[in-house]
Design a protein around this motif. Structure first.
Motif, PDB file in Angstrom:
ATOM      1  N   UNK A 173     -43.525  52.189  69.720  1.00  0.00           N
ATOM      2  CA  UNK A 173     -44.229  51.455  70.020  1.00  0.00           C
ATOM      3  C   UNK A 173     -45.610  52.155  70.547  1.00  0.00           C
TER       4      UNK A 173
ATOM      5  N   UNK B 148     -46.603  54.564  68.466  1.00  0.00           N
ATOM      6  CA  UNK B 148     -47.402  54.823  67.009  1.00  0.00           C
ATOM      7  C   UNK B 148     -48.217  53.683  66.672  1.00  0.00           C
ATOM      8  N   UNK B 149     -47.480  52.209  67.159  1.00  0.00           N
ATOM      9  CA  UNK B 149     -48.223  50.970  66.841  1.00  0.00           C
ATOM     10  C   UNK B 149     -49.492  50.971  67.527  1.00  0.00           C
ATOM     11  N   UNK B 150     -49.366  51.271  68.956  1.00  0.00           N
ATOM     12  CA  UNK B 150     -50.612  51.513  69.874  1.00  0.00           C
ATOM     13  C   UNK B 150     -51.684  52.286  69.373  1.00  0.00           C
TER      14      UNK B 150
ATOM     15  N   UNK C 174     -52.026  52.925  65.960  1.00  0.00           N
ATOM     16  CA  UNK C 174     -52.657  52.404  64.685  1.00  0.00           C
ATOM     17  C   UNK C 174     -53.571  51.394  65.211  1.00  0.00           C
TER      18      UNK C 174
END
Lengths: 261, 168
Positions: A248, A250-252, A254
């Motif tokens: 999560x 890492x997604x944020x 990105x």
């Protein structure tokens, strides 16, 4: 006819005699009563005398009546014989007249028959003459009709020949036109069919390409879903809570790299 | 923002935790106030907290400073509770979709990280298994951003069949 008044006359006379006798009897009775009361002997004599006179009168009346009846019967027979004679004479006269009438009628009928036969014969002659005349006329008309028919036949043959030649010429021209038209249509149809086939082939090729792309996309989607489902199943079981938190983050990150946060 | 809410948010990172802890706080205070006539002492509070809360909430409530419980009585409790609820409703919330329910420790770490990195004061964490391999977030302008296994595969659509076709 003449006997009937005679009998009636006789009956009238007899009736008158009977009445007269009755009256005389009544008078005698009355006279006898008066005479017997006054003078019985005279009376008896008078009665005898009167009876005698009455008997004489009655006998005379009877004889006269018999003579009248006999005369009447004689007259009646005479009349009857005369009537019979008259009837026979009338019958003979009627028979003669009837024979004469029959003879005249037969003569008239024979005469009329002869005249009728003559008339019929004359009519037959006239009809035969008329028939011969009509036959002659008919023969003349038939000759004329035959002549006209021959003329018409000749004319028709000439016209038919002319029409046949014209039709033949037209048919030849028309067949040439038809052949040319059919050849043109055939060439046009061949060209149209060729164009249609080319267009169809082009459309089929484009549809085939689209179909291949569609099938490729469906296949891609199917494979991706398969891989995704398998991978997701693996990740759900293999990743820890901390691993999910790290993903999560890492997604944020990105999102921040794309300047969305 | 009141001191009580600031203290509450210092150790609370999600909307669910915030509302649950406000309800616990009010419940504990009501029980103490309406059963004890005088102002409760700290020892009495701990006993009631132990009765009402469990787990991580119990630890946090016991660790709350004394200011959280000070100045409350039967007359002021209702107004203070309403004020606290209204202020909590004004705190900005960011909706975050996670594929699974995280442990409390991981939720706290993730929320603290979000608060530090992105200044996100409060998270509304919801569960969506489709975002496996990442997460989804509803941004301030009401747009949805997601990075997960699904989005990664979608970005590389067709590569698998190409690879398969290359071997055929």
């Amino acid at each position: 006819m003449n006997t009937l008044p005679f009998f009636e006359l006789m009956i009238g006379i007899l009736f008158g005699l009977v009445v007269a006798m009755i009256i005389l009897l009544l008078l005698q009775v009355r006279s006898n009563r008066h005479i017997s009361q006054l003078t019985f002997p005279a009376y008896e004599y008078v009665i005898k005398r009167t009876e005698h006179e009455a008997d004489e009168i009655i006998k005379k009346a009877q004889a006269e009546a018999r003579s009248i009846i006999t005369a009447a019967e004689t007259e009646a027979r005479t009349q009857a014989a005369r009537h019979v004679v008259e009837i026979k004479e009338a019958e003979a006269m009627y028979a003669t007249e009837l024979k004469q009438y029959y003879a005249e009628a037969a003569s008239a009928i024979t005469k009329n028959q002869t005249e009728g036969i003559a008339t019929i014969q004359a009519l037959q002659n006239d009809i035969a003459v008329a028939i011969k005349s009509q036959e002659s006329n008919l023969r003349t008309a038939a000759d004329r009709a035959k002549t006209a028919w021959d003329h018409i036949t000749t004319q028709l043959a000439a016209v038919a020949q002319t029409q046949t030649e014209a039709i033949t010429t037209d048919l030849q021209t028309l067949s040439k036109d038809l052949v040319n038209s059919v050849n043109s249509a055939k060439a046009a149809h061949a060209q149209a069919i060729s164009d249609q086939i080319s267009a169809s082939m082009s459309r089929i090729e484009s549809e085939l390409v689209a179909y291949q792309k569609g099938r490729q996309a469906v296949l891609d989607e199917h494979i991706e879903k398969l891989v995704e489902s398998v991978t997701a199943e693996v990740l759900h079981h293999s990743l820890t809570s901390a691993d999910h938190a790290a993903l999560a983050r890492a997604s944020l990150n990105s999102a921040r790299a794309k300047h969305l946060i | 923002m009141s001191e009580r809410l600031t203290l509450l948010l210092a150790t609370t990172y999600t909307v669910n935790d915030l509302h649950r802890r406000i309800a616990l706080w009010r419940s504990i205070v009501e029980k103490v106030i309406y059963t004890e006539e005088s102002v409760p002492e700290v020892g009495e509070l701990k006993r009631v907290i132990a009765e009402q809360a469990t787990g991580i909430d119990l630890e946090l409530l016991l660790a709350w400073p004394e200011e959280m419980w000070r100045g409350l009585n039967s007359q002021s409790l209702i107004a203070e509770a309403a004020k606290l609820t209204a202020e909590a409703a004004t705190v900005p919330v960011t909706v975050l979709y996670l594929p699974v329910s995280l442990e409390a420790k991981d939720v706290s770490e993730l929320a603290q990280w979000c608060r530090t990195e992105y200044r996100i004061p409060l998270l509304d964490i919801r569960i969506n298994p489709q975002v496996i391999g990442g997460c989804g977030v509803v941004l301030g302008n009401a747009t949805y951003y997601e990075q997960s296994l699904h989005t990664l595969l979608s970005q590389r659509s067709g590569e698998i069949t190409k690879i398969i076709n290359s071997y055929v």
